[in-house]
Design an enzyme around this catalytic site. Structure first.
Site, PDB file in Angstrom:
ATOM      1  N   ARG A  36      59.928  33.081  94.459  1.00 19.15           N
ATOM      2  CA  ARG A  36      61.059  33.616  95.233  1.00 19.15           C
ATOM      3  C   ARG A  36      62.118  34.146  94.277  1.00 19.15           C
ATOM      4  O   ARG A  36      62.644  33.401  93.450  1.00 19.15           O
ATOM      5  CB  ARG A  36      61.624  32.472  96.086  1.00 19.15           C
ATOM      6  CG  ARG A  36      62.711  32.823  97.048  1.00 19.15           C
ATOM      7  CD  ARG A  36      62.769  31.785  98.143  1.00 19.15           C
ATOM      8  NE  ARG A  36      61.511  31.805  98.872  1.00 19.15           N
ATOM      9  CZ  ARG A  36      61.199  32.700  99.825  1.00 19.15           C
ATOM     10  NH1 ARG A  36      62.076  33.620 100.180  1.00 19.15           N
ATOM     11  NH2 ARG A  36      60.032  32.674 100.416  1.00 19.15           N
TER      12      ARG A  36
ATOM     13  N   THR B  13      61.947  42.421  95.358  1.00 16.41           N
ATOM     14  CA  THR B  13      61.775  40.967  95.365  1.00 16.41           C
ATOM     15  C   THR B  13      60.409  40.664  94.762  1.00 16.41           C
ATOM     16  O   THR B  13      59.489  41.488  94.820  1.00 16.41           O
ATOM     17  CB  THR B  13      61.842  40.370  96.781  1.00 16.41           C
ATOM     18  OG1 THR B  13      60.868  41.009  97.598  1.00 16.41           O
ATOM     19  CG2 THR B  13      63.218  40.539  97.400  1.00 16.41           C
TER      20      THR B  13
ATOM     21  N   TYR C  33      70.278  25.944  80.550  1.00 19.40           N
ATOM     22  CA  TYR C  33      71.363  26.882  80.874  1.00 19.40           C
ATOM     23  C   TYR C  33      71.303  28.039  79.900  1.00 19.40           C
ATOM     24  O   TYR C  33      71.289  27.821  78.687  1.00 19.40           O
ATOM     25  CB  TYR C  33      72.732  26.203  80.756  1.00 19.40           C
ATOM     26  CG  TYR C  33      73.502  26.289  82.046  1.00 19.40           C
ATOM     27  CD1 TYR C  33      73.799  27.538  82.583  1.00 19.40           C
ATOM     28  CD2 TYR C  33      73.900  25.152  82.740  1.00 19.40           C
ATOM     29  CE1 TYR C  33      74.468  27.637  83.787  1.00 19.40           C
ATOM     30  CE2 TYR C  33      74.563  25.254  83.940  1.00 19.40           C
ATOM     31  CZ  TYR C  33      74.858  26.498  84.460  1.00 19.40           C
ATOM     32  OH  TYR C  33      75.515  26.599  85.652  1.00 19.40           O
TER      33      TYR C  33
ATOM     34  N   ASP D 231      65.071  50.492  97.278  1.00 18.75           N
ATOM     35  CA  ASP D 231      64.925  49.050  97.483  1.00 18.75           C
ATOM     36  C   ASP D 231      63.460  48.797  97.852  1.00 18.75           C
ATOM     37  O   ASP D 231      63.037  49.020  98.982  1.00 18.75           O
ATOM     38  CB  ASP D 231      65.870  48.602  98.604  1.00 18.75           C
ATOM     39  CG  ASP D 231      65.699  47.136  98.958  1.00 18.75           C
ATOM     40  OD1 ASP D 231      64.751  46.495  98.468  1.00 18.75           O
ATOM     41  OD2 ASP D 231      66.516  46.625  99.762  1.00 18.75           O
TER      42      ASP D 231
ATOM     43  N   GLU E 183      73.184  31.372  80.300  1.00 11.80           N
ATOM     44  CA  GLU E 183      74.020  32.518  80.703  1.00 11.80           C
ATOM     45  C   GLU E 183      74.001  33.571  79.593  1.00 11.80           C
ATOM     46  O   GLU E 183      74.145  33.239  78.415  1.00 11.80           O
ATOM     47  CB  GLU E 183      75.454  32.059  80.953  1.00 11.80           C
ATOM     48  CG  GLU E 183      75.590  31.317  82.274  1.00 11.80           C
ATOM     49  CD  GLU E 183      76.997  30.804  82.510  1.00 11.80           C
ATOM     50  OE1 GLU E 183      77.757  30.646  81.536  1.00 11.80           O
ATOM     51  OE2 GLU E 183      77.335  30.549  83.671  1.00 11.80           O
TER      52      GLU E 183
ATOM     53  N   LYS F  37      57.285  38.773  97.904  1.00 12.01           N
ATOM     54  CA  LYS F  37      56.667  39.324  99.124  1.00 12.01           C
ATOM     55  C   LYS F  37      55.269  39.841  98.755  1.00 12.01           C
ATOM     56  O   LYS F  37      54.414  39.045  98.382  1.00 12.01           O
ATOM     57  CB  LYS F  37      57.577  40.396  99.724  1.00 12.01           C
ATOM     58  CG  LYS F  37      58.940  39.820 100.195  1.00 12.01           C
ATOM     59  CD  LYS F  37      59.775  40.844 100.917  1.00 12.01           C
ATOM     60  CE  LYS F  37      61.055  40.273 101.483  1.00 12.01           C
ATOM     61  NZ  LYS F  37      62.200  40.301 100.546  1.00 12.01           N
TER      62      LYS F  37
HETATM   63  N1  DSN Z   1      64.174  38.025 104.771  1.00 12.76           N
HETATM   64  C1  DSN Z   1      63.614  39.234 104.264  1.00 12.76           C
HETATM   65  C2  DSN Z   1      62.567  39.762 105.167  1.00 12.76           C
HETATM   66  O1  DSN Z   1      62.008  38.970 105.891  1.00 12.76           O
HETATM   67  O2  DSN Z   1      62.278  40.939 105.160  1.00 12.76           O
HETATM   68  C3  DSN Z   1      64.657  40.205 104.065  1.00 12.76           C
HETATM   69  O3  DSN Z   1      65.743  39.585 103.448  1.00 12.76           O
END
Ligand code: DSN
Length: 422
Positions: free
Chosen positions: A236, A227, A50, A201, A52, A230
């Protein structure tokens, strides 16, 4: 990969999932195959901790190594993207976006972002998202489709007109279903013209930006969210980049504003992924991802399917199924392709008359199978297979035959070969 022999039920499900990933083609544009070091960090003992707060300012003891790992991840993220400050704690892209809004905009103030059915994300103000319930969103979209494929690009005239009319506090660039490069500069100019802040974004193109295949918004946008799982090919999760002047506000928005303790094991895996993405071979990977998406797009178009925006500049291919067969929905296409072992997702296309659960489109992505080693030849084969499955979707023998072809192709491009020590 660690075995879970002491929990045979869970172990069996994980084995089946591994088998699914190894024997079917992964075309979901937001997915990838992480490296074994990323998997190992995600499965590490940091899950027990933990922490925080932030390095040097924690609410719990015993954080010497949690501090080290988070500092390392922050430094690597800053070095990779050339940013002054990184917050690596967001659990997801959605929380990264929420944190950015919380840091920059008061509830009820106006944000200008892309509409979901035009290619934007739920967190860009969809009424079903907390973002749409908390801030006043105004939405822009894409230009109309044209026969020569020059349409269906972000409508920058509309962005500017809406910005001048509504004077947003924040302008958001970024998409979840859009196959074209996004130049951050026109957004910056519009934001400056109306005195707005600018959020980019980069959830989808983060890996393409890190690998030099797409222009970087860092230093142009006030805040960049992304993110890590991807095109960046990490665990993730999410992250936020900003200049030093916004660091305190962004950090306070992530914790304590939105989240409790960070997922330190995932932070460790992010550190691994940032280092992997800084290697020269990742630049080649990013270029290959774009080349592969182009190869897939070319064959799909040859097979008679219309591509939204006429092609691709990134890892995505957006297909308008109505051109192929007016009766064919994204839902039906996704289901039959799943049976053939081609995994992708139904997706709304601009001005789609069908609901998000049915849709008239498919979204395909090249990031995962590029990681597995596939090139333009395999992409062309996948494009032909995909079209033939859609064409012969009512013939279960044809679908089963395609499944065998998919299995054979996957065998040659195994993302986690057993002899490499899984
Ligand atoms: N789920 C993501 C995507 O597939 O683009 C977006 O949140």
């Amino acid at each position: 990969m660690p075995r879970l022999s002491s929990d045979p039920e869970v172990a069996a499900i994980l084995e089946r999932e591994l088998e699914r990933q190894r024997t079917t083609i992964q075309l979901i544009a937001s997915e990838n195959f992480t490296s074994r070091p990323v998997l190992a960090a995600t499965a590490s003992v940091l899950t027990n901790k933990y922490s925080e707060g932030y390095p040097g300012r924690r609410y719990y003891g015993g954080n010497a190594y949690a501090d080290e790992i988070e500092d390392l991840a922050r430094r690597r993220a800053c070095a990779l993207f050339g940013a002054e400050h990184a917050n690596v704690q967001p659990h997801a892209g959605a929380s990264a976006n929420l944190a950015a809004y919380l840091a920059l905009v008061e509830p009820g103030e106006t944000i200008l972002a892309m509409r979901l059915d035009q290619g934007g994300h739920l967190t860009h103000g969809s009424p079903v998202s907390i973002t749409g319930k908390t801030w006043r969103f105004v939405s822009y979209g894409v230009t109309p489709a044209t026969d020569d494929g020059s349409g269906e690009r972000i409508d920058l005239d509309q962005v500017r007109d809406l910005a001048l009319e509504t004077r947003p506090k924040l302008i958001v660039a970024g998409t979840t279903a859009y196959a074209r490069v996004i130049d951050p500069l026109p957004f910056r100019q519009i934001a400056d013209e109306v005195g707005a802040l600018f959020l980019f974004d980069a959830a989808h193109p983060a890996g393409l930006i890190a690998g030099g295949a797409h222009p970087s918004p860092v230093g142009i946008a006030d805040v960049v969210t992304f993110t890590t799982h991807k095109t960046l090919r990490g665990p993730r999760g999410g992250a936020v980049l900003c200049g030093a002047e916004l660091a305190r506000a962004v950090d306070a928005a992530v914790f304590p504003g939105l989240q409790g303790g960070p997922l330190d094991h995932v932070v460790a895996a992010k550190a691994v992924a940032f280092a992997e993405a800084a290697r020269p071979e990742f630049r080649q990977y990013a270029a290959d991802v774009v080349a592969n998406a182009n190869a897939l797009a070319a064959v799909i178009a040859e097979e008679g399917l219309r591509l939204v925006s006429g092609g691709t500049d990134n890892h995505q291919v957006l297909v308008d199924l109505r051109s192929f067969d007016p009766e064919l929905t994204g839902k039906e296409a996704q289901e039959v392709l799943d049976r053939a072992g081609i995994t992708c997702n139904k997706n709304q296309i601009p001005d789609d008359p069908r609901s998000p659960f049915v849709t008239s489109g498919l979204r395909l992505g090249s990031a995962a199978e590029t990681t597995a080693g596939m090139g333009p030849t395999e992409m062309a084969e996948i494009g032909r297979l995909l079209a033939s499955v859609l064409r012969e979707r009512r013939d279960e023998h044809a679908v089963a035959a395609a499944r065998e072809e998919v299995r054979a192709l996957c065998k040659a491009f195994d993302p986690y070969p057993p002899d490499a020590g899984r």
